[in-house]
Enzyme design. Sequence first.
Site, PDB file in Angstrom:
ATOM      1  N   TYR A  33       0.848  -1.206   0.000  1.00  0.00           N
ATOM      2  CA  TYR A  33       0.000   0.000   0.000  1.00  0.00           C
ATOM      3  C   TYR A  33       0.878   1.249   0.000  1.00  0.00           C
ATOM      4  O   TYR A  33       0.666   2.183  -0.782  1.00  0.00           O
ATOM      5  CB  TYR A  33      -0.892  -0.051   1.244  1.00  0.00           C
TER       6      TYR A  33
HETATM    7  N1  NAD Z   1     -10.093   6.205   5.306  1.00  0.00           N
HETATM    8  C1  NAD Z   1      -8.945   6.767   5.650  1.00  0.00           C
HETATM    9  O1  NAD Z   1      -8.750   7.231   6.780  1.00  0.00           O
HETATM   10  C2  NAD Z   1      -7.827   6.831   4.652  1.00  0.00           C
HETATM   11  C3  NAD Z   1      -6.519   7.072   5.123  1.00  0.00           C
HETATM   12  C4  NAD Z   1      -5.484   7.244   4.193  1.00  0.00           C
HETATM   13  C5  NAD Z   1      -5.764   7.162   2.842  1.00  0.00           C
HETATM   14  N2  NAD Z   1      -7.039   6.891   2.399  1.00  0.00           N
HETATM   15  C6  NAD Z   1      -7.253   6.813   0.952  1.00  0.00           C
HETATM   16  O2  NAD Z   1      -8.476   7.452   0.624  1.00  0.00           O
HETATM   17  C7  NAD Z   1      -9.109   6.765  -0.477  1.00  0.00           C
HETATM   18  C8  NAD Z   1     -10.502   6.326  -0.080  1.00  0.00           C
HETATM   19  O3  NAD Z   1     -10.378   5.456   1.037  1.00  0.00           O
HETATM   20  P1  NAD Z   1     -11.649   4.810   1.757  1.00  0.00           P
HETATM   21  O4  NAD Z   1     -11.236   4.561   3.154  1.00  0.00           O
HETATM   22  O5  NAD Z   1     -12.876   5.589   1.458  1.00  0.00           O
HETATM   23  O6  NAD Z   1     -11.708   3.396   0.994  1.00  0.00           O
HETATM   24  P2  NAD Z   1     -12.948   2.376   0.905  1.00  0.00           P
HETATM   25  O7  NAD Z   1     -12.315   1.013   0.807  1.00  0.00           O
HETATM   26  O8  NAD Z   1     -13.915   2.638   1.999  1.00  0.00           O
HETATM   27  O9  NAD Z   1     -13.625   2.740  -0.493  1.00  0.00           O
HETATM   28  C9  NAD Z   1     -12.963   2.513  -1.698  1.00  0.00           C
HETATM   29  C10 NAD Z   1     -13.982   2.465  -2.817  1.00  0.00           C
HETATM   30  O10 NAD Z   1     -13.281   2.124  -4.040  1.00  0.00           O
HETATM   31  C11 NAD Z   1     -13.981   1.082  -4.697  1.00  0.00           C
HETATM   32  N3  NAD Z   1     -13.013   0.268  -5.461  1.00  0.00           N
HETATM   33  C12 NAD Z   1     -11.994  -0.472  -4.950  1.00  0.00           C
HETATM   34  N4  NAD Z   1     -11.351  -1.113  -5.944  1.00  0.00           N
HETATM   35  C13 NAD Z   1     -11.968  -0.774  -7.101  1.00  0.00           C
HETATM   36  C14 NAD Z   1     -11.780  -1.135  -8.468  1.00  0.00           C
HETATM   37  N5  NAD Z   1     -10.827  -2.000  -8.840  1.00  0.00           N
HETATM   38  N6  NAD Z   1     -12.598  -0.597  -9.400  1.00  0.00           N
HETATM   39  C15 NAD Z   1     -13.584   0.266  -9.031  1.00  0.00           C
HETATM   40  N7  NAD Z   1     -13.835   0.633  -7.757  1.00  0.00           N
HETATM   41  C16 NAD Z   1     -13.029   0.112  -6.796  1.00  0.00           C
HETATM   42  C17 NAD Z   1     -14.635   0.275  -3.585  1.00  0.00           C
HETATM   43  O11 NAD Z   1     -15.737  -0.491  -4.048  1.00  0.00           O
HETATM   44  C18 NAD Z   1     -15.050   1.382  -2.603  1.00  0.00           C
HETATM   45  O12 NAD Z   1     -16.338   1.895  -2.911  1.00  0.00           O
HETATM   46  C19 NAD Z   1      -8.176   5.594  -0.812  1.00  0.00           C
HETATM   47  O13 NAD Z   1      -7.324   5.963  -1.875  1.00  0.00           O
HETATM   48  C20 NAD Z   1      -7.380   5.385   0.461  1.00  0.00           C
HETATM   49  O14 NAD Z   1      -6.129   4.793   0.223  1.00  0.00           O
HETATM   50  C21 NAD Z   1      -8.052   6.703   3.276  1.00  0.00           C
END
Ligand code: NAD
Length: 248
Positions: A151
Site C-alpha cells: 500500500y
Molecule cells: N479512510 C482513511 O482514513 C484513509 C486514510 C489514508 C488514505 N485513504 C485513501 O483514501 C481513499 C478512499 O479510502 P476509503 O477509506 O474511502 O476506501 P474504501 O475502501 O472505503 O472505499 C474505496 C472504494 O473504491 C472502490 N473500489 C476499490 N477497488 C476498485 C476497483 N478495482 N474498481 C472500481 N472501484 C473500486 C470500492 O468499491 C469502494 O467503494 C483511498 O485511496 C485510500 O487509500 C483513506
Amino acid sequence: MQQLTDKVAIITGGAGGIGRGLTTAFVAAGAKVLFVDVDDEAGLSLEQELGENARFLNIDLAAPGSAESIRDAALAAFGRIDTLVNNANSSTPAPLLDVDDANLDQVFESSFRPTLKLMQACHGALAETKGSIINFASGAGLNGDPNQGSYAAAKEAIRGITRVAANEWGPNGIRVNVVCPFALTDGVRWWSETYPEQAAHTVSTVPLGRIGDIATDIAPAVVFFASDASQYITGQTIMLDGGGIKLR
Ligand SMILES: NC(=O)c1ccc[n+]([C@@H]2O[C@H](COP(=O)([O-])OP(=O)(O)OC[C@H]3O[C@@H](n4cnc5c(N)ncnc54)[C@H](O)[C@@H]3O)[C@@H](O)[C@H]2O)c1
C-alpha cells in the site's frame, strides 16, 4: 454561485467510503459527476439519491481499457471533464516478508495503475478546460506504517507521478495535487472499535484530537482543489489528517 457550478468531475471509488462523500459533496457544490465503482448496489442507490447530476458507472478499474471507457462515458454524459479524482483503492495489509505478487497487484491495479491511466486518458479533455486532478495517497506511505508495504509503495508511487504531471502538464493549464485523508469510514470505524487502544493512541497523535469526518473535514478540501479557488496550487501533497503529519 456554488464552488463547482458547471464543472464535470470523474470520481473513482465514488460509491463507498470517502468517495461516496465526495460524489455527494461535488453534486451539492453544483458539479455533474460520473462516479465509478464495482459496488453495484451502493452505486445505483447513490445515483438515485443524487438525481440527474450524478451518473454511476460500474467498471473494475483493473480491467484493460477501463480508463478510456470512463473518459468516454463522462464526455458522452456531460460533454466535458474539469476534474479527475483518483480515490479508489483496494489493498490487504501484510508484513513486508509476506508481500507477494498477488498482494502487490491488488493495490497497484486498483490505485496506482488506474490513476496513471486515467490521467493519461483524460489529459486532452482536461487541457481543454484547464482542469484539476486530485490523487489520493496516505499517511501510511509517508510514515512507512508496519504491514503496509504494498500500500505504501503504491501510494508513494502516486505521489511521484503527481509531481511529474504537475511539472509536465502545468504548461497545459492542468493542476495535479495529492490529498492524504484520515477519515471515519466503515473500515476505520471497525478498526477503532476492534483495536480501541491502538485507535486512542493514534488519535492522541492528532493535534486536532479526532478522526476526520468525511462530509465536513475531507470533502470540502477536495472540492477546494477542484475549484478555481485553488487555481495557483499544483504538485502539492496536502494532509487532511488533523495535523498528524506536518510536511515541509
Ligand atoms: N479512510 C482513511 O482514513 C484513509 C486514510 C489514508 C488514505 N485513504 C485513501 O483514501 C481513499 C478512499 O479510502 P476509503 O477509506 O474511502 O476506501 P474504501 O475502501 O472505503 O472505499 C474505496 C472504494 O473504491 C472502490 N473500489 C476499490 N477497488 C476498485 C476497483 N478495482 N474498481 C472500481 N472501484 C473500486 C470500492 O468499491 C469502494 O467503494 C483511498 O485511496 C485510500 O487509500 C483513506
